[in-house]
Structure formats: C-alpha cells, structure tokens
Design an enzyme around this catalytic site. Structure first.
Site, short mmCIF file in Angstrom:
data_model
loop_
_atom_site.label_atom_id
_atom_site.label_comp_id
_atom_site.label_asym_id
_atom_site.label_seq_id
_atom_site.Cartn_x
_atom_site.Cartn_y
_atom_site.Cartn_z
N GLU A 38 3.98 7.66 -9.09
CA GLU A 38 4.94 8.27 -8.15
C GLU A 38 5.80 9.28 -8.95
O GLU A 38 6.19 8.98 -10.09
CB GLU A 38 5.82 7.12 -7.61
CG GLU A 38 6.93 7.51 -6.68
CD GLU A 38 7.76 6.26 -6.26
OE1 GLU A 38 7.64 5.20 -6.91
OE2 GLU A 38 8.52 6.37 -5.28
N LYS A 109 5.86 8.77 1.57
CA LYS A 109 6.26 7.35 1.45
C LYS A 109 7.02 6.88 2.70
O LYS A 109 8.02 7.49 3.10
CB LYS A 109 7.14 7.18 0.21
CG LYS A 109 7.47 5.76 -0.17
CD LYS A 109 8.24 5.75 -1.50
CE LYS A 109 8.50 4.37 -2.05
NZ LYS A 109 9.19 4.42 -3.35
N CYS A 142 4.40 2.92 -4.16
CA CYS A 142 5.32 1.96 -4.76
C CYS A 142 5.83 0.90 -3.78
O CYS A 142 5.09 0.02 -3.40
CB CYS A 142 6.47 2.71 -5.44
SG CYS A 142 7.26 1.67 -6.71
C1 ACM Z 1 10.01 2.21 -5.87
O1 ACM Z 1 9.59 2.19 -4.71
N1 ACM Z 1 9.90 3.30 -6.60
C2 ACM Z 1 10.61 1.03 -6.47
#
Ligand code: ACM
Length: 259
Positions: A38, A109, A142
């Site tokens: 990420e 995301k 993530c």
């Molecule tokens: C995250 O989602 N970077 C902890």
C-alpha cells in the site's frame, strides 16, 4: 504462474528513491505477478489532505505510474501497487494493476483505517475480479482484511488470487490471512512494509511478515521484519476447488438466507 511479493521500507515522500530501491531489489528476479505494498512509493503518514494531494497521482499519470508501466513491460508481468490517487480535490488510497497490453484495473480502499479517514475518501470502485493469463485476480488493501466480506466478495466473484497491498501496524493480520485463504479456498498475497513513521505525533511501526498463502491455508512464502522479495509457483485452478469434505463446500454449504 510465479507470484511474488516485495516488502519495502520507503522514505516518506522520496518517490523516486523508493522506486529505484524497488527496481534495484528485483532487477534479476522473475515473476508473472508482483504485489507491492500500500502507498509503496510515497510512505504512509501524511500530515493532512493537502500533503497527500501534493504526493498523489491522477489515474494513469505520474512518475509512479510510468515507472510501474515500464516495469510491467520489462518483466512481462502484472504489477499491483498501492498509491494515493487524486480525483479533483479528493484523494483515494488506491491500488492499480498494470500488465503489458492489458486494460488496467483500479481498486480504491473501501475500509479506511483510523487517521486515514482524515486524509482519504472511502473507495467507490467496489470489489471486482479480472483475468490475467490463467488467473482470476482480485484486490483488497490492508485493513480490508478485518472485514471478511471483502475477501468473500472477491472469492464469490471467482477470484483465485487475492492481492493485498498493505501497510500493517496491528499484529493479527498475517495469521488472519490464513483464515481468509481457508474460508474462501483462495490464494492470498499480502505485500506489507517495514520501518517506522513518526510524522504526526503518533509513532507507527509497520510489522512486515508479508505472506503468500495457498487455498488450503498453507503459508507458501513469507518475509520477516526486513525489506525483502519472495516468489513462489502458484496454480490458480486449485482455488476453484471449494470442497472441504465430499459433503461440504465453503460456498455450497453457505446459508445466506440466515446471515
Ligand atoms: C492499514 O490499513 N494501513 C492499517
């Protein structure tokens, strides 16, 4: 197909340096699919949205995009990388999948973690799966791991390899990904980072432990708490077998009407 993950320790804001670090580390490596962390080229802890906007790329533009496009051509491989994506005055925590002569695939995301909510807009792409060579690929980022619906949705869409760019700070994810793989009978490839950032008054330590996990929950490859690269041969077809016993399947035995 050879699936690979790269784990880095980016210097915040030093995009060109972080990309050249990646290119040096994988120069002699072979793979068909490479998953990167990420926000791999920018670092994680933006002071505010203005700073994130200043380091963000528009879709299919910018230094990082051009470098990843070139890398995908040089390696003749699918590259999946996390980046801050500017859309007007908004920033999304995004991942792009690039392969030579293929349509690019974007994921934004969905589940923002903690202070990311001050910086990024919640993703609008939803979850989707695309074909690359003999594999059906899905992407989540993530903290999406904490919502089993994310991996489930990708698996229900036919995903065979869930690619998971990450900047993990909580300890549970590497083991939880065994469950995500097992409950969906899919491969997972988590590419995390290491190192610390202390830019906003709260210290973040990134845990590393990137992993590629098989549909039966076996950890096929893993990294420790240093920078690194690891690759393993995967067979996407194995993820089409959802059978647990001759009378049980992880999809067939679901009772969605009661959930
Ligand atoms: C995250 O989602 N970077 C902890």
């Amino acid at each position: 197909m050879i699936a690979a993950i790269f784990q880095n320790n980016p210097i915040f804001g030093a995009i060109e340096n972080n990309i050249s670090d990646l290119l040096g580390a994988i120069k002699s490596k072979d793979f068909d699919l490479l998953v990167l962390p990420e926000l791999f080229a920018t670092g994680y802890q933006f002071l505010d949205k203005t700073e994130a906007l200043s380091l963000a790329d528009e879709l299919e533009h910018g230094y990082t995009f051009e470098a990843m496009k070139q890398l995908s051509h040089e390696k003749n491989a699918l590259i999946i990388y996390g980046f801050p994506q500017r859309v007007g005055n908004e920033v999304f925590n995004s991942a792009l999948a690039i392969a030579p002569n293929e349509k690019n695939h974007l994921y934004q995301k969905m589940h923002l973690f903690d202070t990311e909510k001050n910086i990024f807009s919640p993703g609008k792409t939803g979850f989707s799966v695309f074909q690359y060579r003999d594999a059906k690929i899905g992407i989540m980022i993530c903290f999406d791991w904490r919502f089993p619906e994310a991996a489930r949705k990708l698996a229900l869409l036919g995903g065979q390899i869930i690619c998971h760019p990450s900047n993990l700070v909580m300890p549970h994810c590497p083991d939880a990904m065994i469950t995500r793989a097992l409950e969906n009978c899919v491969y997972t490839a988590t590419a995390n980072r290491v190192g610390e950032e202390y830019r906003t008054g709260s210290r973040l330590k990134f845990i590393g432990k990137s992993r590629i996990i098989a549909p039966n929950g076996e950890v096929l490859a893993e990294l420790g708490t240093e920078k690194g690269f690891v690759a393993v041969v995967v067979d996407p077809k194995l993820a089409d077998n959802k059978e647990v016993t001759s009378r049980n399947g992880v999809f067939d035995d679901r009772r969605p009407e009661f959930y």
